[in-house]
Design a protein around this motif. Sequence first.
Motif, mmCIF file in Angstrom:
data_model
loop_
_atom_site.group_PDB
_atom_site.id
_atom_site.type_symbol
_atom_site.label_atom_id
_atom_site.label_comp_id
_atom_site.label_asym_id
_atom_site.label_seq_id
_atom_site.Cartn_x
_atom_site.Cartn_y
_atom_site.Cartn_z
ATOM 1 N N ASP A 1 -14.703 -15.381 75.739
ATOM 2 C CA ASP A 1 -15.378 -15.334 73.950
ATOM 3 C C ASP A 1 -16.439 -16.188 73.613
ATOM 4 O O ASP A 1 -16.615 -17.566 74.287
ATOM 5 N N GLU B 1 -20.362 -16.973 71.075
ATOM 6 C CA GLU B 1 -21.175 -16.926 70.247
ATOM 7 C C GLU B 1 -22.317 -16.606 70.696
ATOM 8 O O GLU B 1 -22.933 -17.463 70.889
ATOM 9 N N PRO C 1 -26.229 -15.659 69.030
ATOM 10 C CA PRO C 1 -27.084 -15.695 68.677
ATOM 11 C C PRO C 1 -27.639 -14.625 68.647
ATOM 12 O O PRO C 1 -27.945 -13.746 69.444
ATOM 13 N N TYR D 1 -19.529 -6.379 62.007
ATOM 14 C CA TYR D 1 -19.496 -7.421 61.429
ATOM 15 C C TYR D 1 -17.817 -7.441 60.371
ATOM 16 O O TYR D 1 -16.686 -7.851 60.072
ATOM 17 N N GLU E 1 -20.706 -20.421 56.581
ATOM 18 C CA GLU E 1 -21.895 -20.371 57.908
ATOM 19 C C GLU E 1 -22.932 -20.553 57.377
ATOM 20 O O GLU E 1 -23.898 -19.574 56.513
ATOM 21 N N THR F 1 -25.549 -15.917 64.135
ATOM 22 C CA THR F 1 -24.073 -16.048 65.153
ATOM 23 C C THR F 1 -23.459 -15.463 65.182
ATOM 24 O O THR F 1 -22.421 -15.406 64.096
ATOM 25 N N ASN F 2 -22.785 -14.193 65.948
ATOM 26 C CA ASN F 2 -21.772 -13.498 66.078
ATOM 27 C C ASN F 2 -21.263 -13.891 67.627
ATOM 28 O O ASN F 2 -21.446 -13.401 68.906
ATOM 29 N N THR F 3 -19.454 -14.031 67.187
ATOM 30 C CA THR F 3 -18.836 -13.822 67.963
ATOM 31 C C THR F 3 -18.140 -12.913 68.307
ATOM 32 O O THR F 3 -17.715 -11.966 67.783
ATOM 33 N N GLU G 1 -15.382 -11.214 71.328
ATOM 34 C CA GLU G 1 -14.359 -11.815 72.297
ATOM 35 C C GLU G 1 -13.940 -10.267 73.425
ATOM 36 O O GLU G 1 -14.598 -9.545 73.991
ATOM 37 N N TYR H 1 -28.397 -12.303 76.924
ATOM 38 C CA TYR H 1 -28.596 -13.336 76.918
ATOM 39 C C TYR H 1 -28.597 -14.550 77.916
ATOM 40 O O TYR H 1 -27.561 -14.508 78.968
#
Length: 403
Positions: A55, A57, A59, A230, A257, A313-315, A317, A356
């Motif tokens: 998992d 985060e 950007p 989202y 956030e 930031t997008n988490t 998983e 990334y």
Amino acid sequence: MSRFKPFRINYSYVLFFTIIISLNITLNSCSQGSGKNNTNEKKLEVPVFSLKPIDIEVPQTYVCDIQAVQFVEVRAKVEGFVERIFVDEGEEVKEGQPLFQLTSIEYSELVNSARAKLMQARAEAKSAQLEVERLQVLVDKDIYSTSELELAQSKKDMAESAILEAESLLKHAQTGLSYTTIRAPFNGIVDRIPYKTGSLVKSGDLLTNITDISEIFAYYKITENEYLQYMRGQLDTAVDEEALKQQLEENLQEDEEEITLILSDGVEYPHKGKLETMEADFETGTGSIALRVRFPNPDGLIKHGASGKVQMTNTMEDVYLIPQKSTFEIQDYNYVYMLDENNIVNVRSFRPIKRYGLFYLVEGFDGGDRVVLEGLQLLQDGSHVDPKVEDTDEVYRSLNLSL
């Protein structure tokens, strides 16, 4: 006489090709004879590592349009010459502060004329009132008939209506006179002033702009897929799109956030922003929807109309990280070498979610899948190799990734 020449054999060429063919036959025979020893040759050693789901985060940056929290065009409401300019370009002003003065003689005369008409109407109304009172006494004594009193009362009513009309004319003239002095609508900064002293301006001409940059808005757009991704991350079950929008608006009010703004020179803005709201509809043609972020601007560093990028930031998983150096690309597809349980190399194609750092974020793999780390130019599909196992965490750290 014959047209054709007799064919002659060049025996030197025949000898040369005979030697070449003999050498090929000999080499093939030798290679077939030594094939029994190929299986004993040392296998190529290649570094490999195992994939594991994580998992992370990630950007995400979006180009944004930056606007002042308030931006108003100051325009002339009446025609006239610019008599005075009280401020300069770039100057800070307070609400109600005079900015421009237009010629006001004509409007001052209109005010005086309207005031005189009002005084006249009031005098006529007073005279009509006295006439009514006089006739009332005479009617009470039966000297005059009531018709005379009613006529006087009608004249009094007309005089009073004339007062109302005169008051309206006076207010209109005073309003026109007030328009000759242009004032700041709020606290802000004066923009460019195109008209100078002595210039003739007409009603509607732009005199300047006033901007309040104590705070700024950053508008950026996301795709419908990003929006749905989202929102579904915020909800337990999938619902219709209208409910998703409503839920997003509620989440925006509670979302704490902090959002980062990257300025046009690539430097991160020191103050964080808050996601506030979004547009009601998707943009036709692009399928995107705009969101608004509010940033404080206490130093006035950011101006209206500036450019930058919003970073969120997008988490994500259960995704996998594959180093870019472990892949190769052919046309629109990326490929990676993987090892099966028999240490046989197999080529697999994939489409990365995004880049990334020095990695690709990917889905569709399984935990424990073994991937060749480097040395791809020495491999081919179906090769039997000797794997050199590398620690996955150490591979990530070597590529400047901290988990």
